[in-house]
Design a protein around this motif. Structure first.
Motif, PDB file in Angstrom:
ATOM      1  N   UNK A 116       0.797  -1.229   0.000  1.00  0.00           N
ATOM      2  CA  UNK A 116       0.000   0.000   0.000  1.00  0.00           C
ATOM      3  C   UNK A 116       0.829   1.278   0.000  1.00  0.00           C
ATOM      4  N   UNK A 117       2.127   1.189   0.249  1.00  0.00           N
ATOM      5  CA  UNK A 117       2.969   2.389   0.252  1.00  0.00           C
ATOM      6  C   UNK A 117       3.244   2.854  -1.175  1.00  0.00           C
ATOM      7  N   UNK A 118       3.066   4.146  -1.405  1.00  0.00           N
ATOM      8  CA  UNK A 118       3.427   4.740  -2.691  1.00  0.00           C
ATOM      9  C   UNK A 118       4.955   4.782  -2.796  1.00  0.00           C
ATOM     10  N   UNK A 119       5.494   4.839  -4.010  1.00  0.00           N
ATOM     11  CA  UNK A 119       6.950   4.987  -4.149  1.00  0.00           C
ATOM     12  C   UNK A 119       7.440   6.187  -3.346  1.00  0.00           C
ATOM     13  N   UNK A 120       8.492   5.987  -2.574  1.00  0.00           N
ATOM     14  CA  UNK A 120       9.023   7.049  -1.725  1.00  0.00           C
ATOM     15  C   UNK A 120       8.275   7.220  -0.420  1.00  0.00           C
ATOM     16  N   UNK A 121       7.275   6.377  -0.166  1.00  0.00           N
ATOM     17  CA  UNK A 121       6.453   6.496   1.038  1.00  0.00           C
ATOM     18  C   UNK A 121       7.200   6.078   2.292  1.00  0.00           C
ATOM     19  N   UNK A 122       6.542   6.318   3.425  1.00  0.00           N
ATOM     20  CA  UNK A 122       7.135   5.982   4.720  1.00  0.00           C
ATOM     21  C   UNK A 122       6.086   5.312   5.609  1.00  0.00           C
ATOM     22  N   UNK A 123       6.525   4.312   6.347  1.00  0.00           N
ATOM     23  CA  UNK A 123       5.692   3.621   7.330  1.00  0.00           C
ATOM     24  C   UNK A 123       6.204   4.035   8.693  1.00  0.00           C
TER      25      UNK A 123
END
Length: 173
Positions: A116-123
């Motif tokens: 579910x994370x977009x490219x460059x995303x952060x959890x």
């Protein structure tokens, strides 16, 4: 960073933004989160995210909606509901506050977050971790093996202490 939704788990605690968190967005990306009270949702919205709050507990959703009537807050079980029910296919930020320790299927949870994370995303994960200096481990403290699982396989792991045993993990694919 590409726009995407973010998921977070607002649990009792401060509204402090962890080190490394984006503080300004040129356009409103999507953000999603699991919630208790809607505090993380409100913080993400103030930072310019199009935040989506989720929780599997009807009482938590009702409480968060009462506190933040204009917020997009939904009843959703992250472990079992179809992700197609979420309003966006990907999220720029996904947060999980004081929930990770209790997740039954941690590998499945982490796999779903990565999808579910977009490219460059952060959890962002806020969890209590056992600190031997504090004495015996408490039932809510994440065990060493759980933290190792959480932090494995990410290209970047940033840890920010939030208190004697609370840690915020910023994890990037």
């Amino acid at each position: 960073m590409a726009a995407g939704p973010a998921l977070s788990s607002p649990r009792p605690g401060g509204d402090r933004v962890p080190e490394g968190a984006p503080r300004h967005r040129p356009r409103p990306p999507r953000a999603g989160h699991r919630l208790r009270g809607g505090r993380a949702h409100a913080l993400l919205a103030r930072l310019g995210y199009r935040a989506v709050g989720i929780d599997c507990a009807p009482t938590a959703v009702t409480d968060a909606r009462a506190r933040h009537p204009a917020a997009d807050i939904r009843l959703f079980d992250f472990d079992s509901d179809d992700a197609a029910r979420l309003p966006h296919p990907a999220f720029a930020v996904i947060t999980c506050r004081l929930v990770y320790r209790w997740a039954a299927g941690k590998p499945a949870l982490l796999s779903r977050v990565r999808r579910l994370l977009a490219p460059g995303g952060v959890f962002w994960v806020v969890t209590s971790v056992h600190d031997p200096a504090q004495g015996r481990a408490r039932s809510w403290d994440a065990e060493t093996s759980e933290v190792e699982l959480l932090t494995a396989g990410w290209s970047k792991v940033q840890v920010s202490p939030l208190g004697p045993s609370l840690r915020c993990y910023a994890l990037r694919p």
